[in-house]
Design a protein around this motif. Structure first.
Motif, short mmCIF file in Angstrom:
data_model
loop_
_atom_site.label_atom_id
_atom_site.label_comp_id
_atom_site.label_asym_id
_atom_site.label_seq_id
_atom_site.Cartn_x
_atom_site.Cartn_y
_atom_site.Cartn_z
N THR A 81 0.66 -9.64 5.76
CA THR A 81 1.78 -8.74 6.04
C THR A 81 1.63 -7.51 5.16
OG1 THR A 81 3.26 -10.57 6.59
CG2 THR A 81 4.28 -8.48 5.98
N GLY A 82 1.64 -6.34 5.77
CA GLY A 82 1.51 -5.10 5.02
C GLY A 82 2.83 -4.37 4.90
N VAL A 83 3.10 -3.85 3.69
CA VAL A 83 4.34 -3.12 3.44
C VAL A 83 4.00 -1.83 2.70
CG1 VAL A 83 6.62 -3.15 2.39
CG2 VAL A 83 5.63 -5.28 3.26
N GLN A 84 4.53 -0.71 3.20
CA GLN A 84 4.31 0.56 2.53
C GLN A 84 5.36 0.75 1.45
OE1 GLN A 84 4.08 3.90 5.17
NE2 GLN A 84 3.75 5.40 3.53
N VAL A 85 4.91 0.94 0.21
CA VAL A 85 5.84 1.09 -0.90
C VAL A 85 5.13 1.81 -2.04
CG1 VAL A 85 5.25 -1.17 -1.89
CG2 VAL A 85 7.46 -0.14 -2.42
N ASP A 86 5.88 2.57 -2.79
CA ASP A 86 5.38 3.27 -3.97
C ASP A 86 5.82 2.48 -5.20
OD1 ASP A 86 4.72 4.96 -6.05
OD2 ASP A 86 5.61 6.74 -5.16
N ALA A 87 4.85 2.01 -5.98
CA ALA A 87 5.19 1.20 -7.15
C ALA A 87 5.97 1.97 -8.20
CB ALA A 87 3.92 0.64 -7.78
N LEU A 88 5.96 3.30 -8.11
CA LEU A 88 6.71 4.11 -9.07
C LEU A 88 8.14 4.35 -8.61
CD1 LEU A 88 3.96 6.69 -10.10
CD2 LEU A 88 4.69 4.61 -11.30
N ASP A 89 8.53 3.77 -7.48
CA ASP A 89 9.91 3.83 -6.99
C ASP A 89 10.55 2.46 -7.23
OD1 ASP A 89 12.27 3.69 -5.47
OD2 ASP A 89 11.50 5.12 -3.99
N PRO A 90 11.30 2.30 -8.31
CA PRO A 90 11.77 0.96 -8.69
C PRO A 90 12.67 0.30 -7.64
CG PRO A 90 12.82 2.65 -10.04
CD PRO A 90 11.72 3.32 -9.29
N GLU A 91 13.55 1.06 -7.03
CA GLU A 91 14.47 0.45 -6.06
C GLU A 91 13.74 0.03 -4.79
OE1 GLU A 91 17.50 -0.49 -6.65
OE2 GLU A 91 17.16 0.26 -8.68
N GLU A 92 12.84 0.88 -4.33
CA GLU A 92 12.06 0.55 -3.15
C GLU A 92 11.19 -0.68 -3.40
OE1 GLU A 92 9.03 2.84 -0.02
OE2 GLU A 92 9.25 3.54 -2.09
N LEU A 93 10.58 -0.74 -4.57
CA LEU A 93 9.73 -1.88 -4.90
C LEU A 93 10.56 -3.16 -5.03
CD1 LEU A 93 6.84 -2.78 -5.51
CD2 LEU A 93 7.28 -2.30 -7.92
N ALA A 130 0.85 -1.18 0.00
CA ALA A 130 0.00 0.00 0.00
C ALA A 130 0.89 1.23 0.00
CB ALA A 130 -0.92 0.01 1.22
N ARG A 131 0.35 2.33 -0.50
CA ARG A 131 1.13 3.58 -0.56
C ARG A 131 1.08 4.37 0.74
NH1 ARG A 131 -1.11 6.21 -6.05
NH2 ARG A 131 -2.99 5.19 -5.29
N THR A 132 0.13 4.04 1.62
CA THR A 132 -0.05 4.82 2.84
C THR A 132 0.04 3.94 4.07
OG1 THR A 132 -2.45 4.51 2.90
CG2 THR A 132 -1.61 6.35 1.58
N THR A 133 0.31 4.56 5.20
CA THR A 133 0.35 3.82 6.47
C THR A 133 -1.03 3.27 6.82
OG1 THR A 133 0.05 5.89 7.68
CG2 THR A 133 2.30 5.11 7.37
N ALA A 134 -2.08 4.01 6.49
CA ALA A 134 -3.44 3.53 6.75
C ALA A 134 -3.73 2.28 5.93
CB ALA A 134 -4.46 4.61 6.43
#
Length: 291
Positions: A46-58, A31-35
């Protein structure tokens, strides 16, 4: 099976995660947000906050999750921004597939759409090509869909679910959705769909049935498959019925349709064992009001 659901917060993802958990899969949802992360955890995943437009983070997220299958439910239509959704289809999919490769994942299940086919007189099946006949916003939309599907196909097994128009909780066609607002004449809600009761044929699918197809697709062979109900219908038939169920004014009947406005068939998905609980919007629209 270890499954990573990218885009859990969309209308289908919200139905899919609990179904996967109930089926005994070990699920990580992004998900993009903590909520959004908290909602995933409340469903037993298991929930992980990540932006799909950030290749390294993803990439780091997918590698750490060690999934055996990735389910792509990434979408960005909260503001009815076609360009933003096109970017997710192109760049988000590119990043997700690259991350899956880095994690050694060979199977992906991808959310696509069933109204990107080229013109025809009858509802489309999976043998029909995507549309190459139009220009403008539709051409850009189809190009993004093509990029999504071709990028996913770089993995060994890519199952492409071409969903019909989604209705049910969290969609534009829900009682609290943007279509009901648009039909009252209030254009304040973001809505990319049509409110013209003409001859344009559409195919629908309830979000719960769409999620059920994604669950079954974990075992399906690669390639595109339409996930639509049994009842493609013209807008002059389904739109007044939906308006009636929502208690809002029905638009007057109009004539005409574009060649690509043809609906789609679910013969292939049914042959693979998918049976929509709501086989037609005729009862499905009313059912979403009752529930």
């Amino acid at each position: 099976m270890r499954v990573l659901v990218a885009g859990r917060s969309g209308a289908v993802g919200r139905q899919l995660v609990p179904s996967l958990v109930s089926a005994g899969h070990e699920v990580t949802g992004t998900a993009r947000t903590t909520a959004g992360v908290e909602r995933i955890r409340n469903l037993g995943a298991t929930g992980v906050q990540v932006d799909a437009l950030d290749p390294e983070e993803l990439r780091r997220t997918v590698v750490a999750a060690r999934p055996e299958t990735v389910i792509h439910q990434l979408i960005d239509l909260s503001a009815a921004d076609g360009a933003a959704n096109g970017r997710i289809r192109r760049e988000g999919t590119r990043n997700l597939v690259d991350a899956a490769k880095a994690a050694g994942v060979g199977r992906i299940v991808v959310q696509s759409i069933s109204w990107a086919y080229g013109p025809g007189e009858t509802p489309a099946d999976e043998r029909d090509p995507l549309d190459t006949t139009t220009a403008g916003p539709r051409a850009r939309m189809v190009a993004a869909v093509r990029a999504l599907e071709e990028t996913a196909a770089e993995l060994d097994t890519a199952v492409v679910l071409r969903y019909g128009l989604l209705y049910g909780p969290g969609t534009w066609y829900a009682p609290d959705g943007a279509l009901a607002t648009a039909l009252t004449g209030d254009r304040s809600a973001a809505f990319l769909g049509s409110t013209v009761a003409n001859d344009a044929v559409s195919s629908f699918v309830h979000v719960a049935d769409a999620a059920a197809a994604a669950l079954l697709a974990l075992d399906w062979p690669p390639g595109p498959v339409n996930i639509v109900d049994d009842d493609p219908a013209p807008a002059h038939t389904w739109l007044p019925a939906l308006a009636h169920s929502l208690g809002v004014p029905a638009p007057e009947r109009a004539a005409g349709r574009q060649g690509w406005e043809r609906g789609a068939l679910n013969t292939l998905s049914r042959s693979r064992g998918w049976r929509p609980v709501r086989p037609t919007w005729r009862t499905g629209f009313a059912d979403q009001i009752e529930h």
